[in-house]
Design a protein around this motif. Structure first.
Motif, PDB file in Angstrom:
ATOM      1  N   LEU A  23       9.732  19.482  24.548  1.00  0.00           N
ATOM      2  CA  LEU A  23      10.678  20.384  23.896  1.00  0.00           C
ATOM      3  C   LEU A  23      10.285  21.833  24.137  1.00  0.00           C
ATOM      4  N   SER A  27      12.151  24.906  26.539  1.00  0.00           N
ATOM      5  CA  SER A  27      12.737  25.974  25.729  1.00  0.00           C
ATOM      6  C   SER A  27      12.358  27.332  26.282  1.00  0.00           C
ATOM      7  N   LYS A 175      16.217  23.591  26.836  1.00  0.00           N
ATOM      8  CA  LYS A 175      16.265  22.751  25.626  1.00  0.00           C
ATOM      9  C   LYS A 175      17.624  22.845  24.949  1.00  0.00           C
TER      10      LYS A 175
END
Length: 248
Positions: A23, A27, A175
């Protein structure tokens, strides 16, 4: 032309990022390392996608030369993840494709060749297609994980991710881009994050990739094994028909 890395260097270039870090890796965290990780592999120091096949005139289509052979029995042995297949088990022709979700040539094949391949050979019971994961980077790993978490909607999710590739692969905030696509496919914020923090699933996706490199010498995508013969590059429908027709 960028050179291909050895299989050992290729595998070591896929950093051992734990699932909980996917994640963050996908991102816009502001960290240079994370930003670099999510870019599709293209530079000279990373494994490159195979060159796309040159367009072939339908009337003069010629089967490309195979680049090697593999043992079909070994190729079809179960791996870390169940094979995802289009078509019937008893089809005369078996196509095994190793692909990366961030590979533009893979996206091109799935957009331009697969629909015709499906109509002409898969839906008619003549051929089956097995798709196997060969991710280049954390973004590709995340895409395949989301497809696997889609369960019966694996191929529809793969199709959407390939069609939307430019909107999520290598963008500033992968993300959030993947989350928006996933929500349209029925994911919630919770199920999205649960999928991308599933360490076993990440390990299994990487195991499929490693097996392809170690056992079958896959070093670029897309790579196809058609009844045991190896072909590299985004084959056109004319080229793949020229390969398949003599096998029927």
């Amino acid at each position: 032309m960028p050179r291909l890395l050895s299989r050992r260097n290729l595998l070591s270039s896929l950093a051992a990022i734990p699932a909980v870090a996917l994640l963050a890796a996908c991102s816009d965290s502001g960290e240079k390392a994370a930003a670099e990780d999510v870019k599709p592999a293209a530079p000279a120091d990373a494994m490159k996608p195979a060159d796309p096949a040159k367009p072939a005139a339908a009337a003069a289509a010629k089967a490309p030369e195979a680049e090697g052979t593999v043992d079909m029995a070994a190729l079809l042995k179960p791996g870390a993840l169940p094979d995802m297949q289009l078509g019937k088990d008893d089809a005369k022709v078996t196509i095994v494709e190793y692909a990366s979700m961030t590979c533009p040539h893979c996206a091109h094949f799935h957009a331009t060749t697969l629909p015709a391949l499906k109509t002409k050979y898969i839906d008619t019971g003549k051929a089956r297609l097995i798709l196997r994961e060969f991710p280049f980077d954390p973004s590709a790993e995340a895409g395949f994980m989301l497809a696997r978490c889609s369960k019966d909607n694996y191929f529809p999710m793969v199709d959407v991710l390939f069609k939307q590739q430019a909107n999520w692969a290598g963008v500033a905030n992968t993300k959030d881009a993947l989350l928006q696509i996933s929500k349209m496919a029925g994911f919630t914020q919770e199920s999205f994050e649960a999928c991308l923090t599933d360490q076993k699933l990440l390990d299994d996706v990487r195991s499929v990739q490693k097996r392809g490199a170690d056992e079958f010498k896959v070093d670029s995508t897309p790579t196809f094994f058609i009844n045991g013969k190896t072909y590299k590059g985004a084959l056109s429908i004319e080229e793949i028909s020229a390969i398949i027709d003599p096998l029927l």
